[in-house]
Structures are given as C-alpha cells and as structure tokens.
Design a protein around this motif. Structure first.
Motif, PDB file in Angstrom:
ATOM      1  N   VAL A  61     -34.116 -43.784 -42.489  1.00  0.00           N
ATOM      2  CA  VAL A  61     -33.557 -44.933 -41.768  1.00  0.00           C
ATOM      3  C   VAL A  61     -32.285 -45.420 -42.448  1.00  0.00           C
ATOM      4  O   VAL A  61     -31.305 -45.786 -41.789  1.00  0.00           O
ATOM      5  CB  VAL A  61     -34.608 -46.060 -41.669  1.00  0.00           C
ATOM      6  CG1 VAL A  61     -33.976 -47.331 -41.105  1.00  0.00           C
ATOM      7  CG2 VAL A  61     -35.772 -45.627 -40.775  1.00  0.00           C
ATOM      8  N   SER A  62     -32.269 -45.382 -43.789  1.00  0.00           N
ATOM      9  CA  SER A  62     -31.099 -45.889 -44.516  1.00  0.00           C
ATOM     10  C   SER A  62     -29.873 -45.002 -44.353  1.00  0.00           C
ATOM     11  O   SER A  62     -28.753 -45.462 -44.619  1.00  0.00           O
ATOM     12  CB  SER A  62     -31.438 -46.057 -46.003  1.00  0.00           C
ATOM     13  OG  SER A  62     -31.564 -44.812 -46.654  1.00  0.00           O
ATOM     14  N   THR A  63     -30.047 -43.748 -43.911  1.00  0.00           N
ATOM     15  CA  THR A  63     -28.857 -42.918 -43.680  1.00  0.00           C
ATOM     16  C   THR A  63     -27.966 -43.500 -42.592  1.00  0.00           C
ATOM     17  O   THR A  63     -26.752 -43.289 -42.608  1.00  0.00           O
ATOM     18  CB  THR A  63     -29.236 -41.465 -43.313  1.00  0.00           C
ATOM     19  OG1 THR A  63     -29.985 -41.451 -42.087  1.00  0.00           O
ATOM     20  CG2 THR A  63     -30.034 -40.802 -44.418  1.00  0.00           C
ATOM     21  N   TRP A  64     -28.575 -44.249 -41.663  1.00  0.00           N
ATOM     22  CA  TRP A  64     -27.754 -44.867 -40.616  1.00  0.00           C
ATOM     23  C   TRP A  64     -26.852 -45.959 -41.187  1.00  0.00           C
ATOM     24  O   TRP A  64     -25.795 -46.262 -40.611  1.00  0.00           O
ATOM     25  CB  TRP A  64     -28.635 -45.437 -39.504  1.00  0.00           C
ATOM     26  CG  TRP A  64     -29.461 -44.390 -38.823  1.00  0.00           C
ATOM     27  CD1 TRP A  64     -30.819 -44.315 -38.769  1.00  0.00           C
ATOM     28  CD2 TRP A  64     -28.984 -43.233 -38.107  1.00  0.00           C
ATOM     29  NE1 TRP A  64     -31.218 -43.203 -38.070  1.00  0.00           N
ATOM     30  CE2 TRP A  64     -30.121 -42.521 -37.654  1.00  0.00           C
ATOM     31  CE3 TRP A  64     -27.714 -42.750 -37.807  1.00  0.00           C
ATOM     32  CZ2 TRP A  64     -30.013 -41.341 -36.917  1.00  0.00           C
ATOM     33  CZ3 TRP A  64     -27.600 -41.573 -37.078  1.00  0.00           C
ATOM     34  CH2 TRP A  64     -28.744 -40.891 -36.645  1.00  0.00           C
ATOM     35  N   ASP A  65     -27.248 -46.558 -42.331  1.00  0.00           N
ATOM     36  CA  ASP A  65     -26.376 -47.543 -42.975  1.00  0.00           C
ATOM     37  C   ASP A  65     -25.067 -46.892 -43.423  1.00  0.00           C
ATOM     38  O   ASP A  65     -23.991 -47.500 -43.332  1.00  0.00           O
ATOM     39  CB  ASP A  65     -27.079 -48.164 -44.192  1.00  0.00           C
ATOM     40  CG  ASP A  65     -28.276 -49.009 -43.807  1.00  0.00           C
ATOM     41  OD1 ASP A  65     -28.293 -49.559 -42.701  1.00  0.00           O
ATOM     42  OD2 ASP A  65     -29.216 -49.110 -44.629  1.00  0.00           O
TER      43      ASP A  65
END
Length: 298
Positions: free
Chosen positions: A115-119
C-alpha cells in the motif's frame, strides 16, 4: 516466448557461530573491511549487481526510474506474499492454525508495504508521468502474472484473465494450474466442515476453477464461529486473520484507483481498460464475502 532462465546462485562459504566469533575478534568488533575474493559476500548472497542492473528505463526522463523501481518492488512483494499465503494454505489443510496465523501476520506486513508504494508513485505529477507514459506502450500492471497468482490463490478465479499470458508458455501453465487448484478460501471452508459446521455439498464439491459466489451455509458457519469470540477460539481468530488480509487488499485497490486518478484523471489505461472506471469496478470486489456479510448479523 519464455522468461529468461533463472541464474544459478553464487557459491558462498557457509559460516557458524564459532567462525563469526573469530571474525569479530580479528576485526575488534568492527565490520569486515577486506573480504576475500573479487566481490563481497553481500553482493553474492543477494545478487545485488544483477538486481541493480535490471532497471531499463525507456524515456531518458528523470521521473521514470521511480515508476519503474516501484513496479519491480511490487512484483517482489507479490512473490513474497504468495510464498506466505501458500504456507498458510498448507497449514490450514493440515488443521495447524498457529502456523497459518504466523504466515498471515507476515502477509499483512507485506500488504502494508505494498500500500505504501502508492505514496511514492503519488509524488509523480501528471506532467512528469506524461513525459514517459507513451514509452509504456500497452504495458500495464494488469498483466502482472504474480498478482494474478494472488487473485487466484485468494479465490478470485476468472478464466479470461489467463489470456494475456498465452504467449508465455511456462507462466500460462502455472496460472492454469492455479486456476484449477482449490483456493485458500476453499480450504478454509473445508476446514469449517471438518470442524463440524454444516456446509452444503454443492460448496464442498464445487469446481474450484469457477468464480466463487457467496453461500448461505458458509455465512451461517461463520455466524456460529463468531458467536464465540473468546481468544482461544481458533476459528474465530482465523476469520479475523482472513479479514485482515481482505481489508488490506481493499486498501491496495483503493489507493491504486486514487493514485491513477491523481496522475492521469479519467484517461484510458495503457493496457486497454477505461482507466479509473475499470479500477472502480475492481475496488468493489471483496474476498471472503461471507465474512463481510456476517457482520450485519452480529
């Protein structure tokens, strides 16, 4: 077309507690500054020189590397997540739920990274993305076969989604096997039945290659499980572990949608989809539907 062969791992001398203690005594507790050989043990163990030479951006723009590396990071995390979910499935089949819980805990941490890759990707502006977007051609994350493995393993079986991989024989064969194999959720339902919950035969004998649809007998079984929410009820803990995974998957899909809309708005996707319109449909899908539905009855 077939994927490039996997290179053989480089030979590394095994170590031991005694050898490590001797090395620390020799270095005075500092790092080993002069390893033997022409490489370093870390490069050889992790194949770092190979890994860091797998980024072949096409546009020459500065921002493409962030997009490229995040795509590769996601693929590695998909692979690790599949590895752990297969372990959880083996434990469930053997009714060893503590082992499954360990695997699910790791899966959730992997999902948080995903999910944090979208950041990171969300830092790419529309102008920056447009500067290299044409160089993607029709390449799309939709074509990720490791992600398709995850979808099949968790129960979202759609035969048509094999089609993009027909030209890659080994990949298509693996996905065909995954399509026809029982999903992790199929094995969970079989465990519920083995533990004494009444599950309709039509569910237990269904063709695992077909899309899973919610069933009243499965929902009733979960209702009975959730009637006893004591911490020593391992089936209750299993339901919550599955919900943790399903919850993070929903977050992943939603963040994908929002990141796409932030960067390209409502333009069509590179892989033939309508873009955000397609992703909005995908967001609506829920793994383990009875676990979501039973909450209304509690």
């Amino acid at each position: 077309m077939t994927p490039a062969p996997t290179p053989e791992p480089r030979r590394i001398e095994r170590s031991s507690d005694e050898a490590r203690a001797a090395t620390a005594a020799r270095t005075g507790g500092g790092p080993l500054l002069e390893p033997a050989g022409e490489s370093t043990p870390y490069i050889d163990y992790e194949s770092i020189d190979v890994l860091l030479n797998l980024q072949h951006t096409r546009s020459g723009t500065h921002d493409e590397l962030a997009f490229y590396i995040m795509g590769q990071v996601k693929e590695l995390l998909f692979k690790l997540m599949r590895h752990e979910l297969l372990a959880a499935q083996r434990h469930i089949r053997a009714d060893r739920l503590p082992g499954a819980f360990e695997a699910f805990r790791r899966v959730v941490r992997i999902q948080e990274l995903l999910v944090s890759t979208w950041d990171v990707l969300g830092t790419i502006t529309p102008a920056q993305f447009n500067a290299f977007r044409d160089h993607l051609g029709t390449a799309s994350g939709f074509q990720s076969y490791m992600y398709r493995h995850l979808e099949f393993l968790l129960g979202n079986k759609v035969r048509a989604l094999l089609n993009p991989h027909r030209g890659v024989t080994s990949v298509h064969r693996e996905l065909e096997e995954a399509l026809h194999a029982p999903s992790l959720y199929d094995d969970v339902i079989a465990l519920l039945a083995a533990r004494g919950h009444k599950i309709d035969d039509s569910v237990l004998r269904r063709d695992p290659a077909q899309p899973y649809t919610a069933d009243d007998s499965v929902e009733q079984a979960w209702f009975e499980v959730y009637a006893d929410s004591r911490p020593d009820n391992d089936l209750y803990l299993l339901g919550e572990a599955l919900m943790d995974v399903a919850d993070r998957f929903q977050q992943w899909r939603y963040r994908h949608l929002i990141t796409v809309e932030r960067i390209i708005g409502y333009k069509p996707g590179t892989g033939g989809t309508s873009g955000s319109g397609w992703l909005r449909k995908i967001v609506q899908h829920q793994f383990f539907p009875e676990l979501w539905a039973v909450r209304t009855r509690l």
